[in-house]
Design a protein around this motif. Structure first.
Motif, PDB file in Angstrom:
ATOM      1  N   GLU A 137       0.820  -1.210   0.000  1.00  0.00           N
ATOM      2  CA  GLU A 137       0.000   0.000   0.000  1.00  0.00           C
ATOM      3  C   GLU A 137       0.854   1.260   0.000  1.00  0.00           C
ATOM      4  OE1 GLU A 137      -2.569  -0.350   3.301  1.00  0.00           O
ATOM      5  OE2 GLU A 137      -3.845  -1.924   2.421  1.00  0.00           O
ATOM      6  N   ARG A 138       1.916   1.245   0.805  1.00  0.00           N
ATOM      7  CA  ARG A 138       2.803   2.407   0.836  1.00  0.00           C
ATOM      8  C   ARG A 138       3.498   2.607  -0.513  1.00  0.00           C
ATOM      9  NH1 ARG A 138       4.234   0.195   5.901  1.00  0.00           N
ATOM     10  NH2 ARG A 138       6.186  -0.580   5.009  1.00  0.00           N
ATOM     11  N   LEU A 139       3.847   1.526  -1.159  1.00  0.00           N
ATOM     12  CA  LEU A 139       4.512   1.614  -2.457  1.00  0.00           C
ATOM     13  C   LEU A 139       3.573   2.197  -3.514  1.00  0.00           C
ATOM     14  CD1 LEU A 139       7.125   0.938  -3.972  1.00  0.00           C
ATOM     15  CD2 LEU A 139       6.166  -1.306  -4.492  1.00  0.00           C
ATOM     16  N   GLN A 154       0.963   4.142  -2.954  1.00  0.00           N
ATOM     17  CA  GLN A 154       0.722   5.544  -2.635  1.00  0.00           C
ATOM     18  C   GLN A 154       1.888   6.415  -3.087  1.00  0.00           C
ATOM     19  OE1 GLN A 154      -2.126   6.735  -1.383  1.00  0.00           O
ATOM     20  NE2 GLN A 154      -1.292   8.808  -1.638  1.00  0.00           N
ATOM     21  N   SER A 155       3.111   5.897  -2.918  1.00  0.00           N
ATOM     22  CA  SER A 155       4.284   6.640  -3.368  1.00  0.00           C
ATOM     23  C   SER A 155       4.286   6.792  -4.888  1.00  0.00           C
ATOM     24  CB  SER A 155       5.549   5.922  -2.909  1.00  0.00           C
ATOM     25  OG  SER A 155       6.702   6.577  -3.380  1.00  0.00           O
ATOM     26  N   ALA A 156       3.854   5.756  -5.615  1.00  0.00           N
ATOM     27  CA  ALA A 156       3.785   5.832  -7.076  1.00  0.00           C
ATOM     28  C   ALA A 156       2.760   6.868  -7.520  1.00  0.00           C
ATOM     29  CB  ALA A 156       3.445   4.453  -7.643  1.00  0.00           C
ATOM     30  N   ASN A 209       1.765   9.496  -5.814  1.00  0.00           N
ATOM     31  CA  ASN A 209       2.292  10.829  -5.503  1.00  0.00           C
ATOM     32  C   ASN A 209       3.325  11.264  -6.542  1.00  0.00           C
ATOM     33  OD1 ASN A 209       0.715  10.921  -3.191  1.00  0.00           O
ATOM     34  ND2 ASN A 209       2.350  10.099  -1.868  1.00  0.00           N
ATOM     35  N   THR A 210       4.164  10.337  -6.982  1.00  0.00           N
ATOM     36  CA  THR A 210       5.162  10.662  -8.000  1.00  0.00           C
ATOM     37  C   THR A 210       4.505  11.049  -9.320  1.00  0.00           C
ATOM     38  OG1 THR A 210       6.710   9.105  -6.978  1.00  0.00           O
ATOM     39  CG2 THR A 210       7.175   9.768  -9.222  1.00  0.00           C
ATOM     40  N   ARG A 211       3.435  10.300  -9.688  1.00  0.00           N
ATOM     41  CA  ARG A 211       2.719  10.626 -10.929  1.00  0.00           C
ATOM     42  C   ARG A 211       2.116  12.022 -10.862  1.00  0.00           C
ATOM     43  NH1 ARG A 211      -2.974   7.985 -12.050  1.00  0.00           N
ATOM     44  NH2 ARG A 211      -3.324   9.471 -10.360  1.00  0.00           N
ATOM     45  N   ASP A 212       1.480  12.350  -9.727  1.00  0.00           N
ATOM     46  CA  ASP A 212       0.887  13.682  -9.581  1.00  0.00           C
ATOM     47  C   ASP A 212       1.944  14.771  -9.650  1.00  0.00           C
ATOM     48  OD1 ASP A 212      -1.544  12.432  -9.284  1.00  0.00           O
ATOM     49  OD2 ASP A 212      -1.504  12.488  -7.082  1.00  0.00           O
ATOM     50  N   GLU A 213       3.115  14.506  -9.079  1.00  0.00           N
ATOM     51  CA  GLU A 213       4.184  15.494  -9.121  1.00  0.00           C
ATOM     52  C   GLU A 213       4.679  15.716 -10.542  1.00  0.00           C
ATOM     53  OE1 GLU A 213       6.750  18.305  -7.574  1.00  0.00           O
ATOM     54  OE2 GLU A 213       5.072  17.253  -6.625  1.00  0.00           O
TER      55      GLU A 213
END
Length: 223
Positions: free
Chosen positions: A154-156, A158-160, A162-166
């Protein structure tokens, strides 16, 4: 009379020395045996060596008394007496060394055997007393591992996200910056002409450099 007695006593000493060497050789064979306790043969050989060493002490003392009673003890007899004493001393040292080595090895083996017995007893008690608890703990451990794996996934994710949105935000920022730059260039008089001249000069320099390189290659090919 004293000379013949000396020779007979010395003959006994020589015989006892040979017997001692045989017994020491036999006793040294127990160095390779891993016995927890000395067996009957070892005890018998050890007692025989101790007895024969005591006899040799008596024989040498007897030889010494005979030599003192003689009026003129020859140098050869004195050397023989000294040699018997040296051999007896060496045999005593050899016997003590073998005895100590056997005892040290036996003590070490007994200690290792005791430690292994204690470890095996502890393992057996632990296995018998905690077999059911271990099964329950194993299930709980597996459940915790699964929960940890799910949490990590789940953390992985969510990190993906967030990276896409950035990346999307940065893309939008670059597009806005490019649009503002084009808008600014259009409002500056003569900027387009200057950029066009720079591009033309760059193309011209590239063309000249390419021509020079081609000419050099042709010269190298023909000459």
């Amino acid at each position: 009379m004293s000379s013949s007695t000396f020779a007979q006593t010395r003959s006994q000493a020589l015989n006892l020395e040979k017997q001692t060497e045989q017994l020491l050789s036999q006793y040294s064979q127990f160095l390779t045996q891993q016995n927890v306790e000395p067996n009957e043969e070892e005890v018998s050989v050890k007692a025989a060596i101790q007895e024969i060493l005591t006899k040799r002490d008596s024989i040498i003392n007897k030889l010494n008394r005979i030599g003192e009673s003689m009026d003129n003890l020859s140098t050869s007899k004195l050397q023989q007496l000294t040699r018997h004493r040296e051999i007896l001393h060496d045999h005593k040292l050899a016997f003590t060394k073998i005895e100590d080595t056997i005892q040290n090895d036996r003590n070490r083996n007994n200690l290792l055997f005791s430690v292994r017995s204690d470890i095996n007893a502890h393992r057996q008690q632990t296995t018998e007393g905690h077999s059911e608890i271990n099964a329950h703990d194993y299930i709980l451990d597996e459940r915790q591992r699964v929960d940890s794996a799910n949490s990590f996934a789940e953390r992985l994710l969510q990190s993906a996200f967030n990276t896409r949105d950035e990346l999307l935000n940065q893309r939008q920022y670059l597009n806005n910056a490019q649009a503002k730059m084009f808008s600014t260039l259009q409002h500056i008089p003569g900027i387009n002409v200057l950029i066009s001249k720079i591009n033309t000069r760059r193309k011209r320099d590239t063309l000249i450099l390419a021509s020079v390189i081609a000419f050099c290659i042709i010269l190298l090919f023909f000459f």
